[in-house]
Design a protein around this motif. Structure first.
Motif, PDB file in Angstrom:
ATOM      1  N   ILE A 162     -44.956  -2.629  -1.790  1.00  0.00           N
ATOM      2  CA  ILE A 162     -44.032  -2.790  -3.973  1.00  0.00           C
ATOM      3  C   ILE A 162     -45.421  -2.783  -4.217  1.00  0.00           C
ATOM      4  N   TYR A 163     -45.331  -2.316  -5.423  1.00  0.00           N
ATOM      5  CA  TYR A 163     -46.253  -2.654  -6.000  1.00  0.00           C
ATOM      6  C   TYR A 163     -45.494  -3.161  -7.037  1.00  0.00           C
ATOM      7  N   PHE A 164     -45.450  -4.282  -7.273  1.00  0.00           N
ATOM      8  CA  PHE A 164     -44.649  -5.178  -8.568  1.00  0.00           C
ATOM      9  C   PHE A 164     -45.109  -5.086  -9.647  1.00  0.00           C
ATOM     10  N   LEU A 165     -46.034  -5.499  -9.364  1.00  0.00           N
ATOM     11  CA  LEU A 165     -46.699  -5.081 -11.457  1.00  0.00           C
ATOM     12  C   LEU A 165     -47.384  -4.047 -11.988  1.00  0.00           C
ATOM     13  N   ALA A 166     -47.412  -3.159 -10.608  1.00  0.00           N
ATOM     14  CA  ALA A 166     -47.528  -1.224 -11.484  1.00  0.00           C
ATOM     15  C   ALA A 166     -46.460  -0.938 -11.510  1.00  0.00           C
ATOM     16  N   GLU A 167     -45.437  -1.034 -11.313  1.00  0.00           N
ATOM     17  CA  GLU A 167     -44.336  -0.176 -11.497  1.00  0.00           C
ATOM     18  C   GLU A 167     -43.672  -1.076 -12.636  1.00  0.00           C
ATOM     19  N   PRO A 168     -42.996  -0.225 -13.524  1.00  0.00           N
ATOM     20  CA  PRO A 168     -42.211  -0.273 -14.924  1.00  0.00           C
ATOM     21  C   PRO A 168     -40.862  -0.654 -14.276  1.00  0.00           C
ATOM     22  N   ASP A 169     -40.228  -0.579 -13.323  1.00  0.00           N
ATOM     23  CA  ASP A 169     -38.863  -0.813 -13.310  1.00  0.00           C
ATOM     24  C   ASP A 169     -38.704  -2.552 -13.190  1.00  0.00           C
ATOM     25  N   TYR A 170     -39.865  -3.182 -12.361  1.00  0.00           N
ATOM     26  CA  TYR A 170     -39.888  -4.171 -11.418  1.00  0.00           C
ATOM     27  C   TYR A 170     -41.025  -5.476 -12.967  1.00  0.00           C
ATOM     28  N   PHE A 171     -41.744  -4.889 -13.733  1.00  0.00           N
ATOM     29  CA  PHE A 171     -43.080  -5.537 -14.151  1.00  0.00           C
ATOM     30  C   PHE A 171     -41.766  -6.841 -14.638  1.00  0.00           C
ATOM     31  N   ARG A 172     -40.317  -6.436 -15.830  1.00  0.00           N
ATOM     32  CA  ARG A 172     -40.538  -7.324 -16.406  1.00  0.00           C
ATOM     33  C   ARG A 172     -39.526  -8.548 -15.733  1.00  0.00           C
ATOM     34  N   ALA A 173     -39.043  -8.331 -14.556  1.00  0.00           N
ATOM     35  CA  ALA A 173     -38.461  -8.949 -13.299  1.00  0.00           C
ATOM     36  C   ALA A 173     -39.422 -10.025 -13.408  1.00  0.00           C
ATOM     37  N   VAL A 174     -40.477  -9.504 -12.721  1.00  0.00           N
ATOM     38  CA  VAL A 174     -41.403 -10.141 -12.690  1.00  0.00           C
ATOM     39  C   VAL A 174     -41.935 -11.472 -13.167  1.00  0.00           C
ATOM     40  N   LEU A 175     -42.045 -11.328 -14.689  1.00  0.00           N
ATOM     41  CA  LEU A 175     -42.161 -11.250 -15.817  1.00  0.00           C
ATOM     42  C   LEU A 175     -41.481 -13.365 -15.957  1.00  0.00           C
ATOM     43  N   ILE A 176     -40.216 -12.621 -15.926  1.00  0.00           N
ATOM     44  CA  ILE A 176     -38.883 -13.912 -16.455  1.00  0.00           C
ATOM     45  C   ILE A 176     -38.800 -14.266 -15.194  1.00  0.00           C
ATOM     46  N   VAL A 177     -39.375 -13.956 -13.873  1.00  0.00           N
ATOM     47  CA  VAL A 177     -39.434 -15.198 -13.031  1.00  0.00           C
ATOM     48  C   VAL A 177     -39.862 -15.947 -12.915  1.00  0.00           C
ATOM     49  N   THR A 178     -41.296 -15.051 -12.884  1.00  0.00           N
ATOM     50  CA  THR A 178     -42.590 -16.522 -12.749  1.00  0.00           C
ATOM     51  C   THR A 178     -42.489 -17.413 -14.405  1.00  0.00           C
ATOM     52  N   ASP A 179     -42.290 -16.753 -15.264  1.00  0.00           N
ATOM     53  CA  ASP A 179     -41.931 -17.867 -16.230  1.00  0.00           C
ATOM     54  C   ASP A 179     -41.572 -18.849 -16.163  1.00  0.00           C
ATOM     55  N   ILE A 180     -40.259 -18.576 -15.509  1.00  0.00           N
ATOM     56  CA  ILE A 180     -39.189 -19.785 -15.014  1.00  0.00           C
ATOM     57  C   ILE A 180     -39.408 -20.769 -14.180  1.00  0.00           C
ATOM     58  N   TRP A 181     -40.345 -19.852 -13.057  1.00  0.00           N
ATOM     59  CA  TRP A 181     -40.800 -20.974 -11.861  1.00  0.00           C
ATOM     60  C   TRP A 181     -42.367 -21.461 -13.167  1.00  0.00           C
ATOM     61  N   GLN A 182     -42.860 -21.452 -13.790  1.00  0.00           N
ATOM     62  CA  GLN A 182     -43.874 -22.402 -14.275  1.00  0.00           C
ATOM     63  C   GLN A 182     -43.101 -22.899 -15.463  1.00  0.00           C
ATOM     64  N   SER A 183     -42.341 -22.722 -16.202  1.00  0.00           N
ATOM     65  CA  SER A 183     -41.387 -23.723 -17.283  1.00  0.00           C
ATOM     66  C   SER A 183     -40.417 -24.672 -16.744  1.00  0.00           C
ATOM     67  N   VAL A 184     -40.269 -24.145 -15.616  1.00  0.00           N
ATOM     68  CA  VAL A 184     -38.083 -24.647 -16.046  1.00  0.00           C
ATOM     69  C   VAL A 184     -38.113 -26.579 -15.759  1.00  0.00           C
ATOM     70  N   GLY A 185     -39.388 -27.100 -15.105  1.00  0.00           N
ATOM     71  CA  GLY A 185     -39.486 -28.528 -14.891  1.00  0.00           C
ATOM     72  C   GLY A 185     -39.752 -29.067 -15.907  1.00  0.00           C
ATOM     73  N   TRP A 186     -40.700 -28.298 -16.555  1.00  0.00           N
ATOM     74  CA  TRP A 186     -41.300 -28.655 -17.934  1.00  0.00           C
ATOM     75  C   TRP A 186     -40.208 -28.893 -18.733  1.00  0.00           C
ATOM     76  N   GLY A 187     -39.522 -28.153 -18.681  1.00  0.00           N
ATOM     77  CA  GLY A 187     -38.606 -27.195 -20.093  1.00  0.00           C
ATOM     78  C   GLY A 187     -37.379 -29.080 -19.576  1.00  0.00           C
TER      79      GLY A 187
END
Length: 313
Positions: A162-187
């Motif tokens: 699956i090309y997650f970054l080129a599929e509209p159905d997956y892209f927003r989920a990728v944004l949210i998951v990676t944002d949680i990964w990046q910010s959860v510890g600091w937040g």
């Protein structure tokens, strides 16, 4: 006469207080200069939203066009799509990314082994200090359909890449998951600090009464940090029109514009690439006005809860 004397006395007292703490004000001066120079002085450029900008004439010499740019803004079908994407992605962040540090802090607070707890905290903080330029490259490699580990696992179980970054159905989920990964510890830092301020006597009393750990979390920990949560929620709500430019700009591509193009990326392409500075100033003014209104509205609503205990001002 008496009122004038009281006013003079108050003024002299304030002057003495400023002089007494002059060194603290001196330390504050660089930050004050920074905000004045880079946050308040540039606000004069907002007038560009009401002008037809010409480089030769400058901002204040350009012709006045009133609300023409705003009419174009609200009549543009592409802007409606951009506005919808911004609100939807921001609401996803409000529901998932905002809640994740709270849950993480509550879970981490239950860990009794200090060594393990410190290790988890350190590991969770690290992504915050890495720019989205670097994180974007890491994410693209992890999700690559040809060499990414995620697609390798999918194929291992018999699935198709699956090309997650080129599929509209997956892209927003990728944004949210990676944002949680990046910010959860600091937040989670501010919530862990709020939890640390809770008196241990409350937990001891609850333990004596036979309360479970779940009951302590729901009856003691959560109510105690609720004021902190509400204040951060108000601030987060004010930034609902900021859906994360750095992250999206480093991950999106034309194939997912219809679900990922937000106001900030739209302003970048229209202003910096197409050089429509006047129009994009109007877009930015609209965005900031809505954000300010949401902060005021959220503060008004929370000021009516429990005697204004949770209001920002």
């Amino acid at each position: 006469m008496r009122g004038a004397a009281v006013a003079n006395r108050n003024r002299s007292g304030s002057a003495r207080g400023v002089w007494k703490h002059r060194y603290y004000y001196f330390l504050l001066l660089p930050a004050l200069v920074y905000f004045v120079m880079f946050h308040y002085v540039p606000m004069a450029g907002v007038v560009l939203a009401f002008k037809k900008f010409t480089i030769a004439k400058g901002i204040f010499g350009s012709a006045w066009v009133g609300t023409e740019h705003f009419r174009r803004l609200f009549e543009s079908a592409s802007f409606h799509e951009v506005l919808t994407n911004t609100i939807v992605i921001s609401l996803y962040r409000l529901v998932f990314v905002f809640v994740a540090p709270i849950v993480f802090a509550l879970l981490l607070n239950e860990v009794k082994k200090n060594g393990f707890k410190r290790s988890v905290q350190t590991i969770s903080y690290l992504p915050h200090f890495i720019s989205w330029v670097v994180l974007g490259g890491i994410i693209r490699e992890l999700l690559s359909p040809s060499r990414g580990i995620v697609n390798y696992v999918i194929q291992l179980f018999g699935g198709e890449p699956i090309y997650f970054l080129a599929e509209p159905d997956y892209f927003r989920a990728v944004l949210i998951v990676t944002d949680i990964w990046q910010s959860v510890g600091w937040g989670s830092i501010i919530y862990l600090s709020a939890i640390a301020g809770i008196s241990p006597d409350q937990y001891e009393s609850a333990s004596i009464d036979g309360a479970s750990r779940w009951a302590m979390v729901t009856r003691i920990t959560l109510p105690s940090i609720l004021p902190t949560v509400m204040i951060l929620f108000i601030l987060q709500l004010g930034g609902i029109m900021n859906a994360g430019f750095d992250q999206i700009f480093n991950l999106y591509n034309p194939s997912v514009y219809k679900v990922s193009d937000i106001i900030d990326t739209y302003v970048y392409r229209t202003g910096m690439v197409s050089m429509e500075y006047d129009y994009t100033t109007a877009v930015g003014l609209f965005k900031n006005t809505v954000g300010f209104g949401l902060v005021v509205l959220a503060n008004f609503i929370t000021s009516r809860v429990r005697g204004g205990e949770y209001k920002l001002w």
